[in-house]
Every structure is written in C-alpha cells, then in structure tokens.
Design an enzyme around this catalytic site. Structure first.
Site, PDB file in Angstrom:
ATOM      1  N   ARG A 237       0.824  -1.207   0.000  1.00 33.23           N
ATOM      2  CA  ARG A 237       0.000   0.000   0.000  1.00 33.23           C
ATOM      3  C   ARG A 237       0.860   1.260   0.000  1.00 33.23           C
ATOM      4  NH1 ARG A 237      -3.346   2.688   4.272  1.00 33.23           N
ATOM      5  NH2 ARG A 237      -5.171   3.595   3.228  1.00 33.23           N
TER       6      ARG A 237
ATOM      7  N   HIS B 269       0.349   4.340  -2.601  1.00 29.64           N
ATOM      8  CA  HIS B 269       0.044   5.689  -2.146  1.00 29.64           C
ATOM      9  C   HIS B 269       1.159   6.663  -2.471  1.00 29.64           C
ATOM     10  CE1 HIS B 269      -3.667   5.322   0.565  1.00 29.64           C
ATOM     11  NE2 HIS B 269      -3.575   4.196  -0.119  1.00 29.64           N
TER      12      HIS B 269
ATOM     13  N   ASN C 221      -4.247   8.750   4.159  1.00 30.98           N
ATOM     14  CA  ASN C 221      -3.013   8.244   4.757  1.00 30.98           C
ATOM     15  C   ASN C 221      -2.993   8.274   6.280  1.00 30.98           C
ATOM     16  OD1 ASN C 221      -2.015   7.939   2.153  1.00 30.98           O
ATOM     17  ND2 ASN C 221      -0.928   9.893   2.170  1.00 30.98           N
TER      18      ASN C 221
ATOM     19  N   HIS D 255      -6.371  -6.088  -2.621  1.00 36.67           N
ATOM     20  CA  HIS D 255      -7.180  -6.210  -1.410  1.00 36.67           C
ATOM     21  C   HIS D 255      -7.444  -7.664  -1.039  1.00 36.67           C
ATOM     22  CE1 HIS D 255      -8.965  -1.854  -1.404  1.00 36.67           C
ATOM     23  NE2 HIS D 255      -7.661  -1.896  -1.228  1.00 36.67           N
TER      24      HIS D 255
END
Length: 322
Positions: free
Chosen positions: A66, A70, A98, A197
């Site tokens: 992740r 990001h 975040n 996911h």
C-alpha cells in the site's frame, strides 16, 4: 480478524509465476539491473528485511504494498509519501487517505539504514518502496515480476494532491474508473490492482456504511462484521479485506465479490452490474490471468512519473530531505 504473528508457513513460498513483461518508452530510463555494479547486494538486503517483517506480522506485507501505491499515485513514484512533517515542511502522511492508516515506515527505515551501511548514497527510497511491494506479494504467495529501478527521491510533497488523487473506499465504479484513468490506467488495470485487497485490513470507518446501509451485501456477511464494527464506536477496529484467505495473495478477493462479500463499497462496485463484472468473473476462475494482469499493472504503476538522471536526490534518511 487481526493478522497474527505466527511464522510464515511453507504454503506461502509455493512456486510463483515469473512474468516477462515488455516495457515502453516510459520506463526507458529504468532498468531491472540498475544496481548490479553500484550496490549488488541491494535486492538481497531488501528481501531479507521484508521477509523478517512479514514473518513477524503477516499484515506488514499488505502495508508495504500500500505504501508503494500511495506514493506513486501522488505526483509519481518519488518516495514523497515517506517524508515527515517539520515546522517548515508539510508532507503527505496526514492526508485523509493516509492518516492513521499508512504503516511500515519503520521497515523502510531499517532497509535504508542497512543499505547506507553497505552502499552509502546509492539506493533511493523510491526504489526501496517498489522492491518491498514485489517482495511482500511474493512472500504471501502471489506472483513475481522484474522491478524496474533507477528512480530518485523527491525534495517535495503534496498534501493537497494526496487528498485529491488517491481513491477512497466510498467511490462508485464510475469514480474508480475516472480516478485510475487520470493516471493512465484502463478499467482492466484498475480491477487488477484492486485485487491487492486480497491481503490487508481496513478500519471500521471505511466499511461501516456498507454493512449497515448497503443493500448489495450478503446479509450473513454483514451480520458477521457488525460485532467488530458497531454502528457507533470502534472506529479503529479492523477487519480483513478478504475474509476467506486473508494471509495469502490469491484470487479469493474476486470470489468474494461474486458472492457480494466485498468489504468496502468500492470493492463491491467491481461486481455490481457494470463493465468490470466480466473481469471479476474471469479472475475468480483463472488466478493466472489475475496474477499476470496484476504484475503488468503494478509495473506500469511503478513507472508513474519517476525522477531520474539529475532530478531529485538519493535521500540518506527516507523521512527527510538531505
């Protein structure tokens, strides 16, 4: 369910699909053997630290993956997401998508410290993020790919872009397609990347509305989640994004969607009578197709706006500008 810290079993190390992917002009300045002469032990150093971290806590694999996502979705893969706030500098860590959710910074710190000991000033923080994402997926049973390297680190960050450009768990399919399209991804690539996911967890605030108000959720699945996510309170309580095999990178995420058991509203939108339904159906029966599409899409993601040549810098400490 909170991921345990038991040892990674042999099942997580089953042979994985090595994908040979051709690269376009956008990655011409990056190379999979970029550190072959300047820091030949770089990849093994990163791999060992990631392995130890994931063995200690399986959830860390999802967290490192992740971090890379990001980072890349905000002004390109430049390690801007790692910069701490100071009295004169505002980073991206406090952005809505975040704050209180990104983690794994200590693992990146450990990797950087070890690399600075053996190859000072050589390996960028942006490249560390790209490699840790690949190694995490492999450790949890997913596919592998050749990571393109040679990125440099930014000397700036953008809180506003982090707030505006990162997808959120409440998006409908059209918003998801638009958000990813703005970064150059097709709906197919968006669906494949969403397959990340299949590992990781989400906080109660991100799925409370779905389990209490959404009609497109399996009723028994919703009931099972309400104990850990009450209608009020328990905001920080976590549930697995894939309740079937939360510790393994596989295609169970898509099988869950086909049964209306996606945890997030944005997850279930991939199988909600729209254009991505057929992709979900394909991935439920053909994990090799998911692996191939995911690897291709994440390599493309790693090529978003990299700093190369004399741009940026190689940070000595990933949390601050030199």
């Amino acid at each position: 369910m909170v991921m345990g810290s038991n040892s990674v079993s042999n099942a997580f190390f089953f042979p994985v699909l090595l994908l040979l992917i051709s690269f376009g002009v956008s990655s011409a300045q990056l190379s999979s053997n970029y550190y072959a002469s300047t820091c030949p032990t770089a990849l093994s150093v990163i791999r060992n630290v990631v392995k130890n971290a994931v063995v200690k806590e399986h959830r860390m694999g999802a967290s490192l993956l992740r971090l890379h996502f990001h980072d890349c979705f905000v002004n390109g893969c430049d390690a801007s997401v790692l910069l701490d706030d100071t009295t004169s500098f505002t980073g991206e860590k406090t952005a809505g998508p975040n704050k209180d959710s990104l983690r794994g910074f200590d693992v990146i710190d450990t990797i950087k410290t070890q690399l600075e000991n053996v190859c000072p000033g050589v390996v960028s923080c942006a490249d560390i993020l790209a490699v840790t994402s690949r190694d995490s997926v492999v450790l949890l049973g997913g596919p592998t790919w050749a990571v393109q390297l040679g990125r440099r680190d930014s000397t700036a960050a953008s809180l506003s872009t982090a707030n505006s450009d990162l997808p959120n768990p409440f998006m409908d399919l059209s918003d998801l397609i638009s958000t990813f399209s703005s970064k150059g991804f097709t709906a197919k690539e968006m669906a494949a990347l969403s397959g990340s996911h299949t590992i990781g967890q989400a906080g109660c605030t991100t799925f409370r509305a779905r389990i209490y108000n959404d009609t497109s959720i399996d009723s028994m699945f919703a009931t099972s989640l309400k104990t850990n996510c009450p209608s009020e309170g328990g905001d920080a309580n976590l549930s697995s994004l894939d309740a079937t095999t939360p510790l393994i990178f596989d295609n169970a995420y898509f099988k869950n969607l086909a049964n209306n058991k996606g945890l997030l509203h944005s997850d279930q939108q991939l199988f909600s009578g729209g254009s991505t339904d057929s992709l979900v159906t394909t991935y439920t029966t053909n994990p090799a197709a998911f692996y191939a599409d995911f690897a291709s899409a994440i390599v493309k993601m790693g090529n978003l706006g990299p700093l190369t040549g004399n741009s940026g810098q190689i940070r000595t400490n990933c949390r601050k500008i030199n």
